[in-house]
Scaffold this active site. Structure first.
Site, PDB file in Angstrom:
ATOM      1  NE  ARG A  51     -11.342   0.325   3.285  1.00  0.00           N
ATOM      2  CZ  ARG A  51     -11.283  -0.115   4.531  1.00  0.00           C
ATOM      3  NH1 ARG A  51     -10.899   0.682   5.470  1.00  0.00           N
ATOM      4  NH2 ARG A  51     -11.620  -1.348   4.836  1.00  0.00           N
TER       5      ARG A  51
ATOM      6  CD  GLU B 232       3.958  -1.888   0.057  1.00  0.00           C
ATOM      7  OE1 GLU B 232       2.907  -2.422   0.416  1.00  0.00           O
ATOM      8  OE2 GLU B 232       4.668  -1.234   0.847  1.00  0.00           O
TER       9      GLU B 232
ATOM     10  CE  LYS C  81      -2.371   3.309   4.736  1.00  0.00           C
ATOM     11  NZ  LYS C  81      -0.904   3.200   4.609  1.00  0.00           N
TER      12      LYS C  81
ATOM     13  CG  ASN D 126     -16.591  -2.893   4.397  1.00  0.00           C
ATOM     14  OD1 ASN D 126     -17.105  -2.931   3.286  1.00  0.00           O
ATOM     15  ND2 ASN D 126     -15.905  -1.862   4.841  1.00  0.00           N
ATOM     16  N   GLY D 127     -16.355  -7.291   5.222  1.00  0.00           N
ATOM     17  CA  GLY D 127     -16.054  -8.467   6.037  1.00  0.00           C
ATOM     18  C   GLY D 127     -16.362  -9.734   5.269  1.00  0.00           C
TER      19      GLY D 127
ATOM     20  CG  HIS E  55      25.290 -19.217   4.793  1.00  0.00           C
ATOM     21  ND1 HIS E  55      26.158 -20.223   5.128  1.00  0.00           N
ATOM     22  CD2 HIS E  55      25.702 -18.130   5.480  1.00  0.00           C
ATOM     23  CE1 HIS E  55      27.055 -19.774   5.992  1.00  0.00           C
ATOM     24  NE2 HIS E  55      26.797 -18.495   6.216  1.00  0.00           N
TER      25      HIS E  55
ATOM     26  CB  CYS F 257     -15.251  -3.751   1.249  1.00  0.00           C
ATOM     27  SG  CYS F 257     -15.143  -5.371   0.518  1.00  0.00           S
TER      28      CYS F 257
ATOM     29  CE  LYS G  29       6.422   0.685   1.567  1.00  0.00           C
ATOM     30  NZ  LYS G  29       6.074   0.529   2.946  1.00  0.00           N
TER      31      LYS G  29
ATOM     32  CD  GLU H 204       8.939  -0.621   5.153  1.00  0.00           C
ATOM     33  OE1 GLU H 204       8.530  -1.751   5.442  1.00  0.00           O
ATOM     34  OE2 GLU H 204       8.185   0.274   4.707  1.00  0.00           O
TER      35      GLU H 204
ATOM     36  CD1 TRP I  59      -9.380  -5.091  -2.947  1.00  0.00           C
ATOM     37  CD2 TRP I  59      -9.580  -6.924  -1.683  1.00  0.00           C
ATOM     38  NE1 TRP I  59      -8.170  -5.732  -2.939  1.00  0.00           N
ATOM     39  CE2 TRP I  59      -8.252  -6.851  -2.172  1.00  0.00           C
ATOM     40  CE3 TRP I  59      -9.925  -7.993  -0.863  1.00  0.00           C
ATOM     41  CZ2 TRP I  59      -7.290  -7.810  -1.880  1.00  0.00           C
ATOM     42  CZ3 TRP I  59      -8.967  -8.952  -0.575  1.00  0.00           C
ATOM     43  CH2 TRP I  59      -7.667  -8.855  -1.079  1.00  0.00           C
TER      44      TRP I  59
END
Ligand code: G6P
Length: 618
Positions: free
Chosen positions: A27, A500, A613, A105-106, A516, A2, A497, A493, A79
């Site tokens: 965000r 996502e 984000k 927010n939260g 393995h 949010c 990337k 990484e 969100w």
């Protein structure tokens, strides 16, 4: 997650709020809303709420909202956590009398109990959210305390906060007091931007950066009453407190696309400059210069690097430099695991926390844990003044500038650069641990660090070749990345990337581990990308890549080596640098690959689905 924006001043509030919300779109959110005060015929003010599921554009298209002349307002992008994305669940929420609006927010963890309490007191809750309890509790205390002054509303907010368990950054607006916004925060970020005859609130600096560069950073437990000419800060007990105003050097144009199609592409191309600025003045003298003079590094027998997502990958990429030069065993862990696993920490442990935003909830909790056990804490952070910078014993800033795209790129290269510098700084402060050969290697690595901006610039020239590969890969269901040592950490990484932003399933494996189990997945349709930058282990990774070719996979190689083997047809060459720094260079074509694959799939690169984000809740 949010986002919150608020304005009080003399300008029309709606455009300020909408632009703020637009700059917070990165965000991630699923609904948006605004509360403003419009004067009615009776000269009283009406609290008008506009909110809807979906994009901020719905608010931009709302003619009634656009007509508003209000010079005060609070706004929110939601969100969803408690309750589906819907108009009813969108913020701002109000009390039953509709004269107190709240953006939040939260997460309020005890919301169920509070809903029952309010229902028993005769309140109706119309949404499924945890947030709606807040304006109703404020209303409850406001009436119960029977103090109907401005101070009375502040007291009612403070009483409400005492009942809340969980995290919050809130903005409160009431038409009974049309000249003020009340804000409060605990475990969720909130800044107050100071203007001239106007003031702002925001969950993130970029939301109001085009209006002011002067900010107060709210601490947990603090409240503030904001009018157009004044900002009063209070502690939990409503005692007035003084706070320092901080100037943020970021340029607001850094938060714009400046001709690029997407923020992510712009941020990828900003990396030479960002890394140069991060190296900054740390190399001014013969010795590396960091603001850590009073730490006695010889007392440490263990280093933990703790972070989430891409920031954690930056930690993994530098384990090799730390162990080789600082000669202290190092463990890298994800914050959400670290905080709950009772790690072995004491005053001989150095804990390094990495975070672009400085607001990631799990990393904050891990940092608090490390401090409580007596370890020394260093934070590597991008956002100046963010929560982590205020908690850690020492702070080193990456100078990446604002990173807007959800998928982190320039923060990673800056974090990895700064961590390498830190490892060498520790080594230089413990030089007796190194032999002559190692001292020479250290000097050579320092030179390599200075060459990084140019090497990144050269690596960006792979963009066209990468674009061609992306035309094949975007149709695939599975993509694998393999490498050894630092190349393996970059594989992790690269895989993150790709998944996502392109939603293609992808995994990263240590090349030597393939046999393995994972090699069972290799078949005709599979694409494997090998990262090969370490001369010493080149033949090992190459033979693993040959093994996957034999099983039908298409292989692409990112390398700074000469690979003279006809089995490999797709080789992307990058500039050569020490394998300890190679993640900062080899990641460039891999970031570009994720970008172009997502573009081929016509996806919203900057705002991938379900992601945020800054992850400010657990
Ligand atoms: C989210 C972001 C990632 C980031 C991670 C850690 O998942 O989408 O890009 O790496 O959080 O964030 P931080 O701000 O702590 O670096």
């Amino acid at each position: 997650m949010c986002g919150i924006v608020g304005y009080i001043g003399t300008k029309k509030a709606v455009p300020v709020l909408i632009n703020g919300l637009l700059s917070l779109e990165y965000r991630g959110y699923d609904s948006a809303g605004i509360a403003v005060l419009n004067s009615s015929k009776s000269s009283d003010y009406e609290l008008d709420i506009f909110r809807d599921k979906g994009r901020v554009k719905n608010l931009q298209d709302n003619k009634d909202l656009q007509k508003s002349d209000s010079t005060i307002g609070i706004a929110h992008t939601r969100w969803a956590t408690h309750g589906i994305p819907s108009k009813e669940n969108a913020h701002p929420h109000t009390n039953n009398d509709k004269n107190i609006a709240v953006v939040h927010n939260g997460i309020i963890e005890n919301y169920d109990k509070l809903r029952t309490f309010l229902s028993n007191k005769g309140y109706t809750l119309y949404s499924e959210t945890d947030t709606e309890v807040i304006p109703n509790l404020v209303d409850y205390y406001y009436k119960k305390n029977k103090d109907f002054s401005e101070a009375g509303l502040l007291k009612a907010v403070a009483d409400t906060l005492n009942d809340l368990i969980g995290s919050y950054a809130i903005g409160v607006l009431s038409n009974n007091f049309p000249d003020q916004i009340i804000v409060a925060k605990k475990d969720s970020p909130l800044v107050v931007g100071k203007g001239d005859g106007e003031n702002y609130i925001a969950s993130d600096i970029p939301a109001v950066l085009s209006h002011t560069k002067n900010f107060y950073f709210m601490e947990d437990g603090e409240l503030a009453v904001i009018s157009k000419d004044n900002i009063d800060f209070y502690n939990t007990f409503l005692k007035k407190i003084k706070k320092d105003l901080k100037n943020i050097e970021w340029d607001s144009t850094q938060s714009e696309k400046n001709g690029y199609d997407d923020f992510m592409l712009k941020e990828i191309f900003e990396q030479p400059k960002a890394v140069l600025e991060t190296i900054g003045t740390s190399f001014e003298k013969d010795k590396i210069n960091l603001p850590l003079d009073d730490i006695k590094f010889s007392k440490f027998n263990k280093i933990y690097i703790v972070a989430c997502g891409t920031a954690m990958h930056a930690g993994l990429a530098t384990k090799y430099t730390f162990e080789k030069f600082a000669k202290i065993p190092m463990e890298v862990d994800v914050s959400s695991e670290f905080r709950y696993r009772d790690p072995l920490i004491n005053e001989h442990t150095l804990c390094i926390f990495i975070s672009q935003s400085g607001e990631t909830a799990d990393t904050i909790a891990a940092l608090k844990l490390a401090k409580s056990k007596g370890s020394t804490t260093i934070a590597i952070v991008n956002v100046i003044g963010s929560s982590i910078t205020r908690l850690a014993d020492y702070v080193l800033y990456t100078h990446a500038g604002p990173e807007i795209a959800v998928a982190s790129t320039k923060a990673y290269t800056c974090q990895t650069t700064l961590l390498n510098i830190l490892a060498l700084y520790i080594a230089e402060n413990n030089l007796n641990n190194l032999d002559d050969k190692e001292v020479k290697e250290l000097a050579s690595l320092k030179k390599d660090i200075l060459s990084l901006p140019q090497k990144i610039e050269d690596a960006l020239k792979t963009a066209d070749a990468v674009k061609d590969i992306a035309k094949n890969i975007y149709k695939k269901k599975d993509v694998f990345f393999i490498g050894r040592n630092t190349d393996y950490t970059v594989s992790l990484e690269a895989s993150l990337k790709l998944k996502e932003i392109s939603y293609i399933h992808s995994d990263a494996y240590a090349a030597g581990e393939l046999k393995h189990g994972s090699i069972a997945l290799m078949e005709d349709s599979v694409d494997v990308i090998g990262i090969v930058t370490n001369t010493k282990i080149l033949p090992k990774t190459i033979s693993n890549l040959e093994e996957v070719i034999t099983r039908g996979a298409n292989v692409y190689i990112i390398t700074d080596q000469t690979i003279d083997n006809k089995a490999f047809k797709n080789i992307i060459s990058i500039p050569k640098i020490s394998y300890m720094l190679s993640p900062i260079v080899s990641v460039i074509p891999l970031q570009l690959l994720a970008y172009y694959v997502a573009k081929n799939k016509k996806l919203d690169v900057d705002k991938p689905r379900n992601l945020a984000k800054s992850v400010t809740v657990e």
